[in-house]
Design a protein around this motif. Structure first.
Motif, PDB file in Angstrom:
ATOM      1  N   THR A 332       0.660  -0.965   0.374  1.00 59.81           N
ATOM      2  CA  THR A 332       0.030   0.290   0.297  1.00 59.81           C
ATOM      3  C   THR A 332       0.731   1.379   0.068  1.00 59.81           C
ATOM      4  O   THR A 332       0.435   2.315  -0.697  1.00 59.81           O
ATOM      5  CB  THR A 332      -1.157   0.047   1.249  1.00 59.81           C
ATOM      6  OG1 THR A 332      -1.917  -1.319   1.117  1.00 59.81           O
ATOM      7  CG2 THR A 332      -1.460   1.271   1.351  1.00 59.81           C
ATOM      8  N   SER A 406     -10.552   2.803   2.907  1.00 62.57           N
ATOM      9  CA  SER A 406     -10.017   2.094   4.140  1.00 62.57           C
ATOM     10  C   SER A 406      -9.421   0.203   2.907  1.00 62.57           C
ATOM     11  O   SER A 406      -9.851  -0.169   1.675  1.00 62.57           O
ATOM     12  CB  SER A 406     -11.553   0.638   4.559  1.00 62.57           C
ATOM     13  OG  SER A 406     -11.103  -0.092   4.962  1.00 62.57           O
ATOM     14  N   VAL A 407      -8.378   0.056   3.565  1.00 60.09           N
ATOM     15  CA  VAL A 407      -7.949  -1.287   2.911  1.00 60.09           C
ATOM     16  C   VAL A 407      -7.242  -1.960   3.162  1.00 60.09           C
ATOM     17  O   VAL A 407      -6.542  -1.330   4.774  1.00 60.09           O
ATOM     18  CB  VAL A 407      -6.875  -0.605   1.378  1.00 60.09           C
ATOM     19  CG1 VAL A 407      -5.411  -0.014   2.133  1.00 60.09           C
ATOM     20  CG2 VAL A 407      -6.018  -1.926   0.853  1.00 60.09           C
ATOM     21  N   TRP A 435      -7.786  -5.531  -2.772  1.00 54.60           N
ATOM     22  CA  TRP A 435      -6.496  -5.592  -3.416  1.00 54.60           C
ATOM     23  C   TRP A 435      -5.248  -5.857  -2.885  1.00 54.60           C
ATOM     24  O   TRP A 435      -5.251  -6.598  -2.177  1.00 54.60           O
ATOM     25  CB  TRP A 435      -5.505  -4.090  -4.591  1.00 54.60           C
ATOM     26  CG  TRP A 435      -5.087  -3.474  -3.550  1.00 54.60           C
ATOM     27  CD1 TRP A 435      -6.003  -2.468  -2.874  1.00 54.60           C
ATOM     28  CD2 TRP A 435      -3.913  -2.885  -3.113  1.00 54.60           C
ATOM     29  NE1 TRP A 435      -5.297  -1.660  -1.873  1.00 54.60           N
ATOM     30  CE2 TRP A 435      -3.637  -1.711  -2.560  1.00 54.60           C
ATOM     31  CE3 TRP A 435      -3.136  -3.246  -4.009  1.00 54.60           C
ATOM     32  CZ2 TRP A 435      -2.907  -1.349  -2.437  1.00 54.60           C
ATOM     33  CZ3 TRP A 435      -1.329  -2.706  -3.881  1.00 54.60           C
ATOM     34  CH2 TRP A 435      -1.207  -1.376  -2.539  1.00 54.60           C
ATOM     35  N   ASN A 542      -4.536 -12.731   8.268  1.00 55.73           N
ATOM     36  CA  ASN A 542      -4.430 -11.044   8.607  1.00 55.73           C
ATOM     37  C   ASN A 542      -5.245 -10.690   9.968  1.00 55.73           C
ATOM     38  O   ASN A 542      -5.859 -10.573  10.071  1.00 55.73           O
ATOM     39  CB  ASN A 542      -5.801 -10.776   7.293  1.00 55.73           C
ATOM     40  CG  ASN A 542      -5.142  -9.171   7.248  1.00 55.73           C
ATOM     41  OD1 ASN A 542      -5.258  -8.427   7.965  1.00 55.73           O
ATOM     42  ND2 ASN A 542      -5.990  -9.202   6.135  1.00 55.73           N
ATOM     43  N   ARG A 547       0.012  -9.283   6.464  1.00 53.91           N
ATOM     44  CA  ARG A 547      -0.224 -10.175   6.257  1.00 53.91           C
ATOM     45  C   ARG A 547       0.476 -11.345   7.208  1.00 53.91           C
ATOM     46  O   ARG A 547       2.091 -11.083   6.713  1.00 53.91           O
ATOM     47  CB  ARG A 547      -0.032 -10.031   4.576  1.00 53.91           C
ATOM     48  CG  ARG A 547      -0.439 -11.655   4.082  1.00 53.91           C
ATOM     49  CD  ARG A 547      -0.839 -10.902   2.412  1.00 53.91           C
ATOM     50  NE  ARG A 547      -0.622 -11.924   1.736  1.00 53.91           N
ATOM     51  CZ  ARG A 547      -0.464 -12.313  -0.099  1.00 53.91           C
ATOM     52  NH1 ARG A 547      -0.577 -11.247   0.021  1.00 53.91           N
ATOM     53  NH2 ARG A 547       0.024 -13.265  -0.736  1.00 53.91           N
TER      54      ARG A 547
HETATM   55  C1  7RM Z   1      -3.712  -3.586  -0.155  1.00 54.66           C
HETATM   56  C2  7RM Z   1      -3.096  -5.361   0.975  1.00 54.66           C
HETATM   57  C3  7RM Z   1      -3.455  -9.198   0.718  1.00 54.66           C
HETATM   58  C4  7RM Z   1      -5.182  -9.889   1.440  1.00 54.66           C
HETATM   59  C5  7RM Z   1      -6.292  -9.924   0.259  1.00 54.66           C
HETATM   60  C6  7RM Z   1      -7.902  -9.649   1.283  1.00 54.66           C
HETATM   61  C7  7RM Z   1      -7.284  -8.741   2.227  1.00 54.66           C
HETATM   62  C8  7RM Z   1      -7.125  -6.229   2.136  1.00 54.66           C
HETATM   63  C9  7RM Z   1      -8.925  -5.933   1.146  1.00 54.66           C
HETATM   64  C10 7RM Z   1      -9.059  -7.190   1.905  1.00 54.66           C
HETATM   65  C11 7RM Z   1     -11.148  -7.657   2.386  1.00 54.66           C
HETATM   66  C12 7RM Z   1     -10.171  -5.039   1.745  1.00 54.66           C
HETATM   67  N1  7RM Z   1      -2.252  -6.091   0.341  1.00 54.66           N
HETATM   68  N2  7RM Z   1      -8.206  -7.663   1.845  1.00 54.66           N
HETATM   69  N3  7RM Z   1      -8.531  -5.143   1.043  1.00 54.66           N
HETATM   70  N4  7RM Z   1     -10.174  -7.845   2.551  1.00 54.66           N
HETATM   71  N5  7RM Z   1     -11.287  -6.651   2.049  1.00 54.66           N
HETATM   72  N6  7RM Z   1     -10.955  -3.585   1.157  1.00 54.66           N
HETATM   73  O1  7RM Z   1      -3.172  -5.579   1.575  1.00 54.66           O
HETATM   74  O2  7RM Z   1      -0.818  -8.751   0.232  1.00 54.66           O
HETATM   75  O3  7RM Z   1      -1.085  -7.291   2.258  1.00 54.66           O
HETATM   76  O4  7RM Z   1      -3.215  -8.371   1.487  1.00 54.66           O
HETATM   77  O5  7RM Z   1      -5.632  -8.781   2.467  1.00 54.66           O
HETATM   78  O6  7RM Z   1      -7.539 -11.158   2.045  1.00 54.66           O
HETATM   79  O7  7RM Z   1      -5.985 -10.965  -0.374  1.00 54.66           O
HETATM   80  S1  7RM Z   1      -1.770  -7.600   1.152  1.00 54.66           S
END
Ligand code: 7RM
Length: 667
Positions: A332, A406-407, A435, A542, A547
């Motif tokens: 991000t 949000s992310v 993403w 998560n 992650r």
């Molecule tokens: C940008 C980032 C990716 C994983 C992805 C999901 C979870 C990320 C959202 C989400 C629900 C969202 N990259 N995830 N954004 N789940 N709503 N808006 O996080 O590679 O570190 O993680 O995160 O499981 O696969 S990441």
């Protein structure tokens, strides 16, 4: 199905159905000024992006700098794709040089605030100048196109300078999050055989100094490929004592006093155009084995993806002050602090420290102080703010905000509503962006001016994204039917491979469901075409937006001399989304006590980093296994969550008494 849900998407019960039907239209004053204002505009561009992809991307990237235009938009030889084939570019010209002939020249590129409260602003002119200066010196240290450079820094303007200087020279940066331990840093440096490491003496975190250089020393002691270490001085010697190794280590400031060679200066000033598919960066991320994956991103497609998403999702305008609170050590930060916003000439706030230092009002105080207009943060942070109480945000003037994002994980509707009400004062649309490190750029979101939002839903596919929810067979699910989230066609910013492990790139993403990209997430699409992402359905957790691979935790645990076997699982957690629970069996003669728990926690701190420390360590005489010897994580997840009845099929379980014992161990 999910181990990632935090209760947001419960589909049973009329109450939650009703809740899910809540929708919020974009506030009129927002839409009035928005780049895209209607659903029809979205539909037209989305259709064009799929049916006439080349035209779409050509039109949407005219403001980017290409030294040579592309011959062909896409080449796809599953699972490998190339975009903007034949183009030559230096990504930093789109992020920096192009702004020197516009109003952006004197505009803030980075407004930085340190944790102690000092501030610094770099205009585009100044950021460009610093990148050129630093790139020239890096070139004289021997950094050449294709060389790997590791960056182990906190949130400083210089971190962006270091990344951009690498990119300017065509070197591949590998940023390692400052929360990783020396061991984790060492492994990442060694995997990509980095030649140079850029770090800083220490970083502020919640009033404490994180001794980055000291940890870097421990890492580099076991990293034979590192030739030079450049150290930015953030602290004083008293705050962060540092030993500089003669011939290897050099202070950033001292390096800048060297007169660069003519050749190096030329390379920095008039940067070389690299092939569209020239590697830009490697970013390590967790997968379902113990070894992190070196996700490789290349140049033109990545730039196009982050540029266009930043522009439309955040509706960036010259008058905005945009704040993405992610750490630059995660994707991000790469995409939505550095490359995306800078390629749009946006002004970005960068904050060094913790959200609750010196008190839980810090974010809101900063928004008031700087006049932030766009805030992009993570659900785990929002849930912490809720816990800290509304009085903190209510003390400050948040009226400058016009858009919230949000992310990182699914946002539960309660947190969404709070964010909208208490922070956005019901004036700001919320973009919930889905993403991944691998996707490079945002794939699912509502665009802020075009569609109503539904709390908990990540909205619709972004332009050019062919995304679907399927059952195992690859058949699309019906509306509201749960399945696996997959992507049918390559997109410009997608990862090209895993560094030096193309076989794993194929098997991890493209072979689980032949011919399509498997995200690892579970999801459903509702009757309006909105996506609801449940969370990971693989062995990735998560935890508070971080992650973490269960296998990584397990292999770190079994590397402790007292541990025989370990299993890591996630448990639903109100604050972190998921909490990390580990089940451990000890070798004979070892004592399962509090001291051991502490020792294992500290061992994880050392092997991976403090952010990966288990929330709970549970000792067991044995772990539940199938007859073929596989640990049954599904059962352990239930045990961790406090489910008392054995759910699902336990017929392959070797010894049911193991399970009974584990439940008895409940804390
Ligand atoms: C940008 C980032 C990716 C994983 C992805 C999901 C979870 C990320 C959202 C989400 C629900 C969202 N990259 N995830 N954004 N789940 N709503 N808006 O996080 O590679 O570190 O993680 O995160 O499981 O696969 S990441």
């Amino acid at each position: 199905m999910s181990n990632g849900s935090n209760g947001s998407n419960g589909s049973d019960g009329i109450e939650s159905r009703l809740k899910e039907d809540r929708r919020f239209s974009p506030p009129t004053p927002f839409t009035f000024r928005a780049r895209l204002k209607t659903a029809a505009e979205y539909e037209r561009l989305y259709k064009q992006s799929l049916e006439e992809a080349e035209t779409f991307w050509r039109e949407q990237t005219t403001d980017l700098v290409f030294q040579r235009p592309f011959d062909k938009f896409r080449e796809w030889l599953l699972p490998h794709a190339k975009f903007f084939v034949g183009a030559k570019l230096n990504i930093t010209e789109s992020c920096l040089d192009r702004h020197l002939t516009t109003d952006a020249r004197t505009r803030a590129a980075i407004v930085w605030e340190g944790e102690p409260g000092e501030t610094r602003t770099l205009t585009y002119f100044e950021l460009h100048r610093e990148v050129v200066r630093f790139a020239a010196r890096l070139a004289d240290l021997g950094v050449k196109p294709g060389d790997r450079v590791a960056i182990y820094m906190g949130m400083l303007p210089e971190t962006a300078v270091a990344m951009l200087a690498c990119a300017r020279l065509g070197a591949t940066h590998s940023v390692v999050f400052g929360g990783f331990s020396a061991e984790a840093l060492r492994d990442r440096i060694n995997d990509c055989e980095a030649k140079v490491l850029i770090t800083q003496d220490g970083a502020w975190r919640r009033g404490n100094v994180v001794p980055l250089k000291k940890m870097a020393d421990d890492a580099v002691a076991q990293s034979p490929t590192i030739e030079r270490v450049v150290v930015y001085r953030r602290m004083t010697h008293e705050l962060a004592p540092v030993t500089m190794k003669e011939g290897r280590d050099i202070w950033w400031d001292d390096l800048l006093t060297h007169t660069p060679s003519e050749e190096a200066l030329a390379r920095a000033k008039k940067p070389e155009g690299f092939d569209a598919e020239h590697p830009l960066f490697i970013l390590y991320t967790s997968g379902s084995t113990g070894k992190p994956k070196g996700v490789l991103h290349t140049t033109a497609g990545y730039l196009a993806g982050v540029h266009v998403t930043s522009k439309y999702v955040f509706d960036l305008k010259p008058s905005d002050l945009y704040w993405c609170t992610a750490d630059v050590g995660w994707v991000t930060g790469h995409s939505y602090i550095v490359y995306g916003p800078l390629s749009n000439g946006a002004s970005c706030l960068v904050y060094e420290g913790a959200p609750n230092f010196p008190d839980p009002g810090r974010f809101w105080q900063m928004i008031e102080r700087h006049g932030v207009t766009i805030l992009y943060t993570a659900p785990t942070a929002i849930r912490a703010f809720i816990r800290w109480g509304d009085d903190w945000p209510n003390k400050y003037d948040l009226s400058s905000l016009r858009l919230l994002g949000s992310v990182g994980e699914p946002i539960n509707p309660e947190a969404w509503i709070w964010y909208q009400r208490v922070i956005g004062k019901e004036r700001c649309p919320i973009v919930d962006t889905w993403w991944q490190t691998e996707t490079g750029s945002i794939m699912l979101t509502t665009l802020p001016g075009t569609h109503a939002t539904k709390p908990g839903s990540t909205g619709k596919p972004f332009f050019g994204v062919h995304i679907d929810v399927v059952k195992d067979a690859g058949k699309s699910c019906d509306a509201n039917e749960g399945g696996k989230l997959i992507i049918r066609e390559p997109w410009p910013a997608m990862a090209r491979t895993l560094y030096r492990d193309d076989a794993r790139f194929k098997s991890a993403y493209w072979e689980q469901m032949p011919g399509v990209y498997f995200t690892g997430d579970g999801a459903r699409r509702d009757q309006d075409g909105y996506f609801w992402v449940v969370g990971r359905i693989d062995d990735v957790l998560n935890v508070a937006g971080h992650r973490i691979g269960t296998a990584e935790i397990e292999s770190a645990l079994v590397s402790h001399p007292a541990v025989a076997e370990a299993a890591a699982v996630g448990k639903p957690d109100e604050l972190k989304g998921q909490a990390l629970v580990v089940f451990v069996t000890l070798k004979s003669g070892q004592t399962a006590d509090e001291k051991m728990k502490k020792a294992l926690g500290e061992h994880i701190d050392r092997e991976i980093g403090k952010f990966a420390r288990p929330d709970q360590v549970r000792f067991a005489d044995a772990l539940p296994k199938t007859r073929s010897g596989k640990i049954m994580r599904r059962l352990l997840r239930d045990v961790a969550a406090g489910v008392t009845e054995a759910r699902g099929d336990t017929s392959t379980l070797e010894d049911l008494s193991v399970l009974a014992k584990l439940r008895g161990d409940e804390e």
